[in-house]
Write a protein that holds these residues in place. Structure first.
Motif, PDB file in Angstrom:
ATOM      1  N   ALA A  71     -69.114  31.412   8.850  1.00 30.40           N
ATOM      2  CA  ALA A  71     -68.280  31.081   7.691  1.00 30.40           C
ATOM      3  C   ALA A  71     -68.784  31.795   6.440  1.00 30.40           C
ATOM      4  CB  ALA A  71     -68.249  29.572   7.468  1.00 30.40           C
ATOM      5  N   GLY A  72     -70.104  31.758   6.226  1.00 29.26           N
ATOM      6  CA  GLY A  72     -70.677  32.426   5.063  1.00 29.26           C
ATOM      7  C   GLY A  72     -70.455  33.925   5.095  1.00 29.26           C
ATOM      8  N   PHE A  73     -70.639  34.533   6.277  1.00 30.87           N
ATOM      9  CA  PHE A  73     -70.413  35.974   6.405  1.00 30.87           C
ATOM     10  C   PHE A  73     -68.942  36.309   6.140  1.00 30.87           C
ATOM     11  CE2 PHE A  73     -69.131  39.572   9.096  1.00 30.87           C
ATOM     12  CZ  PHE A  73     -69.939  40.574   8.551  1.00 30.87           C
ATOM     13  N   THR A  74     -68.030  35.518   6.694  1.00 26.66           N
ATOM     14  CA  THR A  74     -66.602  35.765   6.494  1.00 26.66           C
ATOM     15  C   THR A  74     -66.228  35.647   5.025  1.00 26.66           C
ATOM     16  OG1 THR A  74     -66.156  34.859   8.699  1.00 26.66           O
ATOM     17  CG2 THR A  74     -64.274  35.078   7.222  1.00 26.66           C
ATOM     18  N   ALA A  75     -66.800  34.653   4.343  1.00 26.94           N
ATOM     19  CA  ALA A  75     -66.519  34.483   2.910  1.00 26.94           C
ATOM     20  C   ALA A  75     -66.987  35.699   2.113  1.00 26.94           C
ATOM     21  CB  ALA A  75     -67.197  33.220   2.389  1.00 26.94           C
ATOM     22  N   SER A  76     -68.152  36.241   2.482  1.00 29.83           N
ATOM     23  CA  SER A  76     -68.667  37.413   1.768  1.00 29.83           C
ATOM     24  C   SER A  76     -67.779  38.634   1.999  1.00 29.83           C
ATOM     25  CB  SER A  76     -70.100  37.714   2.206  1.00 29.83           C
ATOM     26  OG  SER A  76     -70.150  38.142   3.561  1.00 29.83           O
ATOM     27  N   VAL A  77     -67.230  38.757   3.214  1.00 30.63           N
ATOM     28  CA  VAL A  77     -66.319  39.868   3.508  1.00 30.63           C
ATOM     29  C   VAL A  77     -65.034  39.734   2.701  1.00 30.63           C
ATOM     30  CG1 VAL A  77     -64.892  40.919   5.313  1.00 30.63           C
ATOM     31  CG2 VAL A  77     -67.260  40.274   5.811  1.00 30.63           C
ATOM     32  N   ILE A  78     -64.510  38.508   2.593  1.00 34.12           N
ATOM     33  CA  ILE A  78     -63.277  38.287   1.824  1.00 34.12           C
ATOM     34  C   ILE A  78     -63.463  38.730   0.380  1.00 34.12           C
ATOM     35  CG2 ILE A  78     -61.768  36.480   0.875  1.00 34.12           C
ATOM     36  CD1 ILE A  78     -62.167  34.963   3.517  1.00 34.12           C
ATOM     37  N   ASN A  79     -64.595  38.416  -0.199  1.00 28.87           N
ATOM     38  CA  ASN A  79     -64.839  38.764  -1.604  1.00 28.87           C
ATOM     39  C   ASN A  79     -64.888  40.269  -1.850  1.00 28.87           C
ATOM     40  OD1 ASN A  79     -64.877  36.291  -2.930  1.00 28.87           O
ATOM     41  ND2 ASN A  79     -66.984  35.873  -2.333  1.00 28.87           N
ATOM     42  N   LYS A  80     -65.102  41.046  -0.788  1.00 29.87           N
ATOM     43  CA  LYS A  80     -65.161  42.500  -0.944  1.00 29.87           C
ATOM     44  C   LYS A  80     -63.776  43.139  -0.957  1.00 29.87           C
ATOM     45  CE  LYS A  80     -69.730  42.864   1.212  1.00 29.87           C
ATOM     46  NZ  LYS A  80     -70.511  43.371   2.366  1.00 29.87           N
ATOM     47  N   TYR A  81     -62.745  42.379  -0.558  1.00 35.53           N
ATOM     48  CA  TYR A  81     -61.382  42.926  -0.590  1.00 35.53           C
ATOM     49  C   TYR A  81     -60.901  43.047  -2.039  1.00 35.53           C
ATOM     50  CZ  TYR A  81     -60.831  42.304   4.486  1.00 35.53           C
ATOM     51  OH  TYR A  81     -60.957  42.389   5.861  1.00 35.53           O
ATOM     52  N   ASP A  82     -59.970  43.968  -2.245  1.00 37.24           N
ATOM     53  CA  ASP A  82     -59.417  44.218  -3.575  1.00 37.24           C
ATOM     54  C   ASP A  82     -58.606  43.006  -4.041  1.00 37.24           C
ATOM     55  OD1 ASP A  82     -58.423  45.276  -5.904  1.00 37.24           O
ATOM     56  OD2 ASP A  82     -57.191  46.830  -4.937  1.00 37.24           O
ATOM     57  N   ALA A  83     -58.841  42.549  -5.276  1.00 29.62           N
ATOM     58  CA  ALA A  83     -58.129  41.391  -5.838  1.00 29.62           C
ATOM     59  C   ALA A  83     -56.915  41.806  -6.667  1.00 29.62           C
ATOM     60  CB  ALA A  83     -59.074  40.553  -6.687  1.00 29.62           C
ATOM     61  N   GLY A  84     -56.551  43.086  -6.664  1.00 31.04           N
ATOM     62  CA  GLY A  84     -55.326  43.511  -7.338  1.00 31.04           C
ATOM     63  C   GLY A  84     -55.511  43.800  -8.812  1.00 31.04           C
ATOM     64  N   ASN A  85     -54.394  43.819  -9.529  1.00 35.11           N
ATOM     65  CA  ASN A  85     -54.422  44.173 -10.951  1.00 35.11           C
ATOM     66  C   ASN A  85     -54.833  42.981 -11.816  1.00 35.11           C
ATOM     67  OD1 ASN A  85     -52.047  42.567 -11.429  1.00 35.11           O
ATOM     68  ND2 ASN A  85     -50.793  44.265 -10.671  1.00 35.11           N
ATOM     69  N   ASP A  86     -54.922  43.220 -13.112  1.00 39.05           N
ATOM     70  CA  ASP A  86     -55.401  42.174 -14.032  1.00 39.05           C
ATOM     71  C   ASP A  86     -54.470  40.975 -14.061  1.00 39.05           C
ATOM     72  OD1 ASP A  86     -57.593  43.688 -14.668  1.00 39.05           O
ATOM     73  OD2 ASP A  86     -56.710  44.553 -16.481  1.00 39.05           O
ATOM     74  N   ARG A  87     -53.161  41.210 -13.997  1.00 43.15           N
ATOM     75  CA  ARG A  87     -52.200  40.098 -13.999  1.00 43.15           C
ATOM     76  C   ARG A  87     -52.409  39.209 -12.775  1.00 43.15           C
ATOM     77  NH1 ARG A  87     -49.471  36.092 -16.262  1.00 43.15           N
ATOM     78  NH2 ARG A  87     -47.414  35.740 -15.358  1.00 43.15           N
ATOM     79  N   MET A  88     -52.604  39.809 -11.614  1.00 43.49           N
ATOM     80  CA  MET A  88     -52.850  39.041 -10.387  1.00 43.49           C
ATOM     81  C   MET A  88     -54.136  38.237 -10.490  1.00 43.49           C
ATOM     82  SD  MET A  88     -51.772  42.032  -7.677  1.00 43.49           S
ATOM     83  CE  MET A  88     -52.241  41.117  -6.219  1.00 43.49           C
ATOM     84  N   LYS A  89     -55.179  38.868 -11.023  1.00 44.09           N
ATOM     85  CA  LYS A  89     -56.463  38.166 -11.169  1.00 44.09           C
ATOM     86  C   LYS A  89     -56.329  36.984 -12.127  1.00 44.09           C
ATOM     87  CE  LYS A  89     -59.217  42.323 -10.296  1.00 44.09           C
ATOM     88  NZ  LYS A  89     -60.121  43.338 -10.902  1.00 44.09           N
ATOM     89  N   GLN A  90     -55.545  37.163 -13.181  1.00 42.04           N
ATOM     90  CA  GLN A  90     -55.364  36.090 -14.160  1.00 42.04           C
ATOM     91  C   GLN A  90     -54.659  34.893 -13.529  1.00 42.04           C
ATOM     92  OE1 GLN A  90     -52.846  37.218 -17.435  1.00 42.04           O
ATOM     93  NE2 GLN A  90     -53.381  35.436 -18.677  1.00 42.04           N
ATOM     94  N   ILE A  91     -53.617  35.165 -12.760  1.00 39.96           N
ATOM     95  CA  ILE A  91     -52.870  34.086 -12.094  1.00 39.96           C
ATOM     96  C   ILE A  91     -53.767  33.378 -11.073  1.00 39.96           C
ATOM     97  CG2 ILE A  91     -50.940  33.567 -10.559  1.00 39.96           C
ATOM     98  CD1 ILE A  91     -49.540  36.058 -11.832  1.00 39.96           C
ATOM     99  N   ALA A  92     -54.498  34.174 -10.276  1.00 45.31           N
ATOM    100  CA  ALA A  92     -55.374  33.596  -9.262  1.00 45.31           C
ATOM    101  C   ALA A  92     -56.461  32.739  -9.882  1.00 45.31           C
ATOM    102  CB  ALA A  92     -55.998  34.714  -8.419  1.00 45.31           C
ATOM    103  N   GLN A  93     -56.973  33.176 -11.021  1.00 41.19           N
ATOM    104  CA  GLN A  93     -58.008  32.400 -11.704  1.00 41.19           C
ATOM    105  C   GLN A  93     -57.459  31.060 -12.184  1.00 41.19           C
ATOM    106  OE1 GLN A  93     -59.597  34.136 -15.314  1.00 41.19           O
ATOM    107  NE2 GLN A  93     -61.544  33.067 -15.080  1.00 41.19           N
ATOM    108  N   ALA A  94     -56.214  31.059 -12.680  1.00 38.10           N
ATOM    109  CA  ALA A  94     -55.596  29.807 -13.131  1.00 38.10           C
ATOM    110  C   ALA A  94     -55.431  28.834 -11.960  1.00 38.10           C
ATOM    111  CB  ALA A  94     -54.242  30.094 -13.775  1.00 38.10           C
ATOM    112  N   ILE A  95     -55.035  29.368 -10.787  1.00 37.08           N
ATOM    113  CA  ILE A  95     -54.868  28.522  -9.602  1.00 37.08           C
ATOM    114  C   ILE A  95     -56.223  27.962  -9.153  1.00 37.08           C
ATOM    115  CG2 ILE A  95     -54.221  28.522  -7.154  1.00 37.08           C
ATOM    116  CD1 ILE A  95     -52.131  30.674  -7.855  1.00 37.08           C
ATOM    117  N   GLN A  96     -57.228  28.834  -9.111  1.00 40.25           N
ATOM    118  CA  GLN A  96     -58.546  28.381  -8.664  1.00 40.25           C
ATOM    119  C   GLN A  96     -59.140  27.357  -9.624  1.00 40.25           C
ATOM    120  OE1 GLN A  96     -62.097  31.022  -8.669  1.00 40.25           O
ATOM    121  NE2 GLN A  96     -62.292  30.460  -6.515  1.00 40.25           N
ATOM    122  N   GLN A  97     -59.023  27.616 -10.911  1.00 39.65           N
ATOM    123  CA  GLN A  97     -59.573  26.673 -11.888  1.00 39.65           C
ATOM    124  C   GLN A  97     -58.874  25.322 -11.791  1.00 39.65           C
ATOM    125  OE1 GLN A  97     -59.160  28.761 -15.622  1.00 39.65           O
ATOM    126  NE2 GLN A  97     -61.141  29.801 -15.414  1.00 39.65           N
TER     127      GLN A  97
END
Length: 671
Positions: free
Chosen positions: A19-45
């Protein structure tokens, strides 16, 4: 104690490492543009803020229950004081699985949206990996926790009920997580759909809708953290119930029967990891086929490993036969659930056809589909019970033990089951992010295809959870009956009959409380969304900015407030019945709740899933497509079905298990 017991925590730790290894691999994928990151951050928060608030409430509840268990152990001398420690440990493991699993899920959603720009296989890989982390955390923490407690306390820990405390801790967190998460997600979903889709006529996940962030947050707290806590509780409950029953049996081999459920669960983890790797490395052009192959491979490997354990260690095929009965029943129930909830089959298509004459006929048809959907799963569960009992009783004299073992078999691939289920809300969130970030429409087509499969896998996951709840609750009931020596009972015993009636009533009362809670929360959300559309200049034109935070706050406060009464009721009722009417009445209460609870859970979960996919069937271009009158009717039906499938229905299976484990833990007080 056999050295084989160490296989259990080692298998759990392997799951946690993967699980820990898989989570680290996921974090290495591209998170997209700034607008996408902003929306994702709002959902996560929003999601993490809700969990933090929920856990602050649960800390009080857990502390009070632990104090009661500890006090009974110290002063009444009928319960081991360390049961309170096991209770706290079980609650902590459940919280950890939900918290970290959802954290990764909210990181995977935006990366799935970005991966969808490259095609279906890449998006499936990211979304499924996010779900796999949740699945591996559930089985890893669950099996490691039970295994360590058994290593520390041995058979005494099982015989004296210490390990039962771990299951009680898991069940307590599960009910609040399911009810609270379900109220949150459906308040947001209903508000977003009724005002956004029906009244304003704007698309789902439109950034102009004030409830859209809360809706996406709700997918995570309800369908990721809630489902994870649900199956965590079923998983450890089935193992502990079987261990408790094994204490009363004498093994003919050198290996204690108490170890058997632990060993089967251990090989199930390894089989689930292999199934997860197969899905991650598949072509992914057909998500449904990839997920099904992974599930079947996990199940097949578990049966192969279990055959080796049963014949090699215990020199008997009896335990293998019981495991087969449970695992096959789980898979069949999943397929039956798919039939009643997938738009590929007649039941859902029939609801869509009935919607041509309005919302009323849509609702009538959906209710009928939900009711009919109870028949086949109940027959499958009944056959599994009879087969497991017959194999165990006629060959080894261990009928009831083998019924409990069938539940272990059904839940042995929980790691894979949760992975498949949690992939759905991640895909749904990815579609929402793609819509709000105004990505190419081709991206939304990829995420919609994943989401459509995800709706079906979510329904299958709920069916699996409900089926496993039946066998797990039956195992816990048998353990309770053995602990209080509930042997000769009569249906003419007035206390037993009263218990049956009260138990049969409780799922209806519980469902009413949770449905009303969703209604009140959704009402507040609808009022807020309407207010913003009326008072924020330029909102409909896209020039005004909606107040997402206010809608998130409404869902959070409503869920925390409304989850208290149903949760306390599940714990308090068994204690009241046990003290006031005795062990026979409590036995009747558990039996009555089991029967009506399972039926209500299947009915509500499948009806809700069918309504949801009938809406999506119309949105795919059938019967006039989006914005047609037929579509509006299906949206209303889906809105009715939302609390059915995501709040009341899935919470019922936790209710019957929590009542059973409370009865088992406090059984010494009722003798």
């Amino acid at each position: 104690m056999s050295g084989l017991v160490w296989i259990t925590p080692i298998s759990g730790l392997i799951a946690l490492l993967v699980a820990g290894f898989t989570a680290s691999v996921i974090n290495k994928y591209d998170a997209g543009n700034d607008r996408m990151k902003q929306i994702a951050q709002a959902i996560q928060q929003g999601a993490m803020a809700f969990l933090s608030s929920e856990y602050k409430v649960l800390v009080i509840f857990v502390a009070v229950v632990a104090a009661i268990i500890g006090a009974v152990g110290f002063f009444a001398d009928v319960m081991h004081p360390m049961t309170a420690v096991a209770f706290l440990f079980g609650a902590a493991c459940s919280v950890a699985a939900g918290y970290f699993g959802m954290r990764v899920a909210t990181q995977a959603n935006v990366r799935t949206a970005q991966a969808a720009t490259q095609g279906m296989p890449q998006a499936l890989r990211v979304a499924f990996s996010g779900g796999a982390v949740m699945g591996l955390l559930v089985v890893g923490l669950g099996l490691t926790g039970v295994g360590l407690l058994y290593i520390v306390f041995g058979d005494d820990g099982v015989g004296k009920g210490i390990i039962n405390g771990f299951a009680l801790g898991a069940s307590s967190i599960a009910l609040f997580a399911r009810v609270g998460g379900g109220i949150y997600t459906k308040a947001a979903d209903v508000g977003a759909d009724l005002v956004g889709k029906v009244e304003a006529g704007i698309p789902e996940d439109d950034p102009r809708n004030p409830a859209v962030i809360a809706d996406n947050v709700g997918d995570n707290v309800g369908d990721v953290a809630g489902m994870g806590a649900d199956l965590f509780e079923s998983y450890v409950g089935s193992i502990i119930a079987t261990m408790a029953l094994a204490i009363y049996l004498t093994s003919t081999s050198d290996v204690s029967l108490v170890l058997l459920p632990l060993l089967i669960s251990s090989v199930g983890i390894l089989a689930s990891i292999i199934g997860i790797l197969i899905v991650q490395r598949s072509g992914g052009t057909n998500p449904s086929l990839s997920l099904r192959i992974g599930t079947f491979v996990s199940g097949g490997l578990t049966l192969l490993f279990t055959a080796g354990i049963s014949l090699g260690l215990y020199n008997s095929w009896v335990y293998f036969g019981a495991t087969v009965a449970g695992l096959l029943a789980g898979i069949i129930i999943g397929l039956l659930t798919e039939y009643y909830t997938s738009s590929d089959f007649k039941p859902v298509q029939g609801i869509a056809a009935q919607s041509q004459t309005g919302a009323a006929t849509n609702i009538i048809s959906g209710l009928a589909v939900g009711m009919k959907s109870t028949v086949a799963p109940i027959l499958v569960i009944s056959i599994a019970i009879l087969v497991a009992y017959w194999i165990g009783e006629n060959i080894a004299g261990e009928g009831v033990f083998c019924i409990a073992l069938a539940a272990v078999g059904m839940l042995s691939i929980t790691g894979m089951t949760v992975a498949v289920d949690a992939y759905g809300p991640i895909s749904d969130n990815a579609g929402g992010i793609a819509e709000m970030a105004h990505l190419d429409p081709k991206v939304r087509k990829v995420t919609d295809a994943l989401d459509s499969v995800g709706n079906t896998t979510a329904a299958i996951g709920k069916g699996f959870a409900i089926g496993s709840a039946d066998l797990t609750a039956l195992g816990l009931f048998a353990a309770y009956a053995a602990s209080v020596k509930l042997e000769d009972v009569s249906l003419t015993d007035p206390n037993l009959v009263v218990g049956l009636f009260i138990g049969g009533m409780l799922p209806f009362l519980f469902s009413a409380l949770t449905m009303e809670a969703v209604g009140r929360a959704a009402g507040a959300m609808v009022d807020e969304v309407r207010r913003q559309f009326k008072t924020i200049p330029g909102l409909m034109e896209g020039t005004g900015q909606p107040d997402y935070t206010r809608c998130v706050s409404i869902s959070t406060q409503s869920a925390l407030r409304e989850m208290i009464v149903p949760g306390i009721m599940a714990v308090a009722v068994p204690l009241v019945i046990g003290f006031a009417l005795g062990k026979e009445a409590l036995g009747g209460t558990l039996a009555g709740a089991l029967v009506t609870g399972v039926l209500m859970a299947i009915f509500m979960a499948n009806a809700g899933g069918a309504w949801d996919n009938a809406k999506k069937f119309v949105e795919a271009g059938n019967y006039g497509g989006k914005k047609s009158e037929v579509h509006k009717a299906t949206v209303v039906g889906d809105t009715v079905g939302d609390p059915f499938k995501d709040t009341s229905g899935p919470s019922l299976n936790i209710l019957i298990k929590l009542m059973s484990i409370v009865s088992l833990v406090f059984a010494p007080l009722f003798i």
